[in-house]
Design a protein around this motif. Structure first.
Motif, short mmCIF file in Angstrom:
data_model
loop_
_atom_site.label_atom_id
_atom_site.label_comp_id
_atom_site.label_asym_id
_atom_site.label_seq_id
_atom_site.Cartn_x
_atom_site.Cartn_y
_atom_site.Cartn_z
N PRO A 266 -5.00 -15.74 -6.10
CA PRO A 266 -5.76 -16.93 -6.53
C PRO A 266 -5.81 -18.02 -5.47
O PRO A 266 -6.70 -18.88 -5.51
CB PRO A 266 -4.99 -17.40 -7.77
CG PRO A 266 -4.31 -16.17 -8.28
CD PRO A 266 -3.95 -15.38 -7.07
N GLY A 267 -4.87 -18.02 -4.54
CA GLY A 267 -4.87 -19.02 -3.49
C GLY A 267 -5.78 -18.72 -2.32
O GLY A 267 -5.87 -19.51 -1.38
N THR A 268 -6.48 -17.60 -2.36
CA THR A 268 -7.38 -17.23 -1.28
C THR A 268 -8.48 -18.30 -1.11
O THR A 268 -9.14 -18.65 -2.08
CB THR A 268 -8.04 -15.87 -1.56
OG1 THR A 268 -7.03 -14.89 -1.75
CG2 THR A 268 -8.95 -15.46 -0.42
N PRO A 269 -8.68 -18.82 0.10
CA PRO A 269 -9.73 -19.82 0.29
C PRO A 269 -11.11 -19.23 -0.03
O PRO A 269 -11.39 -18.07 0.28
CB PRO A 269 -9.62 -20.17 1.78
CG PRO A 269 -8.24 -19.76 2.18
CD PRO A 269 -7.91 -18.57 1.33
N ALA A 270 -11.96 -20.05 -0.63
CA ALA A 270 -13.32 -19.63 -0.97
C ALA A 270 -14.31 -20.50 -0.21
O ALA A 270 -14.28 -21.72 -0.34
CB ALA A 270 -13.57 -19.74 -2.47
N PRO A 271 -15.18 -19.91 0.60
CA PRO A 271 -16.13 -20.70 1.38
C PRO A 271 -17.26 -21.25 0.52
O PRO A 271 -17.51 -20.77 -0.59
CB PRO A 271 -16.66 -19.69 2.40
CG PRO A 271 -16.54 -18.37 1.70
CD PRO A 271 -15.30 -18.46 0.85
N VAL A 272 -17.93 -22.25 1.03
CA VAL A 272 -19.13 -22.77 0.37
C VAL A 272 -20.20 -21.69 0.36
O VAL A 272 -20.41 -20.99 1.35
CB VAL A 272 -19.65 -24.02 1.11
CG1 VAL A 272 -21.03 -24.43 0.59
CG2 VAL A 272 -18.66 -25.18 0.95
N ARG A 273 -20.85 -21.54 -0.77
CA ARG A 273 -21.95 -20.58 -0.88
C ARG A 273 -23.11 -21.22 -1.66
O ARG A 273 -22.89 -21.93 -2.64
CB ARG A 273 -21.51 -19.31 -1.61
CG ARG A 273 -20.52 -18.46 -0.82
CD ARG A 273 -21.19 -17.78 0.36
NE ARG A 273 -20.30 -16.88 1.07
CZ ARG A 273 -19.72 -17.16 2.24
NH1 ARG A 273 -19.95 -18.33 2.82
NH2 ARG A 273 -18.93 -16.28 2.83
N PHE A 274 -24.33 -20.96 -1.20
CA PHE A 274 -25.54 -21.42 -1.87
C PHE A 274 -26.10 -20.26 -2.69
O PHE A 274 -26.46 -19.22 -2.13
CB PHE A 274 -26.58 -21.88 -0.85
CG PHE A 274 -26.31 -23.24 -0.27
CD1 PHE A 274 -27.18 -24.30 -0.52
CD2 PHE A 274 -25.19 -23.48 0.52
CE1 PHE A 274 -26.93 -25.57 0.01
CE2 PHE A 274 -24.95 -24.73 1.07
CZ PHE A 274 -25.82 -25.78 0.81
N LEU A 275 -26.18 -20.42 -4.01
CA LEU A 275 -26.68 -19.36 -4.88
C LEU A 275 -28.10 -19.65 -5.33
O LEU A 275 -28.47 -20.81 -5.55
CB LEU A 275 -25.79 -19.20 -6.12
CG LEU A 275 -24.35 -18.75 -5.90
CD1 LEU A 275 -23.69 -18.48 -7.23
CD2 LEU A 275 -24.29 -17.51 -5.02
#
Length: 371
Positions: A266-275
């Motif tokens: 759960p601590g894995t970084p998540a990048p910004v994404r445009f959906l």
């Protein structure tokens, strides 16, 4: 039983949806892995694949459409999806009853007394020459038999539910603007739709369960139903239960999953994404809390394009006058704002392409809604 909190489910969903790390899959592999992309807005699949694939060339998807390896067709939830040709042929019969019921749910009064099998036969006959037809043209071809029924209702029932059809290019090609012309799925692909199972084993239903979990799991049966629109999958789930693993969410719902599917820390970084609009990363769940707050849930069905920050919907975006405008739904930290601007600039470069028009990015001030 292990309990997975919303952040654990979020990271699993992002990984399955190719949104945690851009993938090196081919375009065809990605469309297959995702179980198709929602595509009633013709350009949105291009945006969705750009956010998911490391070196996405929109021309490749256009070539797959013209090369008849992917198709635009009514399928899950009675909406237009971009799916592989193989999946369209394999899955269509399993969706027939649902498609009929959903159209009847809208037009039951208008279609009262119409023999749907007779209407389907008339529609197939009208399309037997293989020539593409608009909905209006197809409706006019059969309207003489049912003069009391509004032609559009006849046409919509035919192309959406009764006759497996595809929307032909140039509809859905990159930067193309074209109306809908329909052809029979079997004529366009040169192969027949797989017939429904008659022995009660439901192999297609079982395949749908596996494919859904690979792209969306861990998930509850209600989530599976929300994705495909099919109510009759409990037997398929039961048949597969022995090969699946089970968890609970924080509400106590049972979640099923493939044993070896990714479930990142759960601590894995998540990048910004445009959906894009109507992306299945949001619509593919009954409980969308793993990716969007309840206060903003309406955006997911209103056609808003959204921005993920730390894996959750945090802004909307749109394009007008060569400007990508990001409208925050909450206040951004400086780091968030910088990350959104960086990804937005990459999107602007993608949208600019080689047509000479240069896009820029603008981030509006302040939240657009109460967080």
């Amino acid at each position: 039983m292990t309990v997975l909190d919303s952040r654990a489910l979020n990271r699993a969903a992002l990984a399955r949806q190719l949104l945690l790390d851009r993938s090196d899959m081919t375009v065809l592999e990605a469309v297959a892995h995702l179980g198709g992309l929602q595509a009633q807005e013709p350009q949105e699949p291009f945006h969705g694949l750009w956010s998911r694939l490391r070196a996405f060339d929109p021309a490749t998807l256009s070539e797959l459409l013209t090369g008849r390896q992917v198709v635009r067709t009514h399928l899950m939830r009675r909406t237009v999806h971009l799916v592989t040709a193989d999946d369209a042929l394999a899955w269509r019969s399993r969706h027939d009853a649902m498609l009929r019921q959903k159209v009847l749910g809208v037009y039951r009064r208008e279609l009262d007394g119409v023999d749907l099998d007779e209407l389907a036969a008339a529609g197939r006959a009208a399309m037997a020459d293989g020539e593409p037809r608009t909905l209006a043209e197809l409706a006019r071809a059969v309207a003489g038999r049912w003069p009391a029924v509004p032609p559009r209702v006849l046409g919509e029932m035919l192309v959406t539910a009764l006759v497996p059809t595809v929307q032909l290019p140039p509809r859905g090609l990159w930067r193309a603007r074209a109306g809908v012309r329909n052809a029979r799925l079997s004529s366009w692909l040169g192969r027949e739709v797989a017939p429904p199972s008659t022995d009660g084993s439901d192999p297609v239903g079982q395949a749908l369960v596996r494919r859904y979990l690979a792209a969306f799991g861990p998930a509850a049966s209600a989530d599976l139903r929300a994705w495909c629109g099919l109510a009759g999958l409990p037997a398929a789930v039961a048949a597969l239960r022995g090969e699946l693993v089970a968890f609970r969410d924080e509400r106590g719902r049972e979640l099923l999953d493939l044993p070896d599917a990714p479930r990142p820390d759960p601590g894995t970084p998540a990048p910004v994404r445009f959906l894009p609009a109507f992306d299945n990363a949001i619509l593919g769940y009954h409980d969308r809390g793993r990716i969007i707050d309840d206060a903003h849930r309406g955006l997911s069905v209103a056609g808003a394009r959204v921005v993920l920050v730390d894996g959750r919907v945090a802004a909307t975006w749109d394009v007008a006058a060569a400007t990508v405008t990001v409208t925050p739904l909450r206040r951004f930290s400086r780091a968030d704002r910088d990350a959104v601007a960086e990804e937005g600039e990459a999107l602007a470069a993608f949208l600019s392409g080689s047509d000479g028009e240069s896009h820029r990015v603008r981030i509006a001030d302040g939240p657009a809604a109460t967080p």
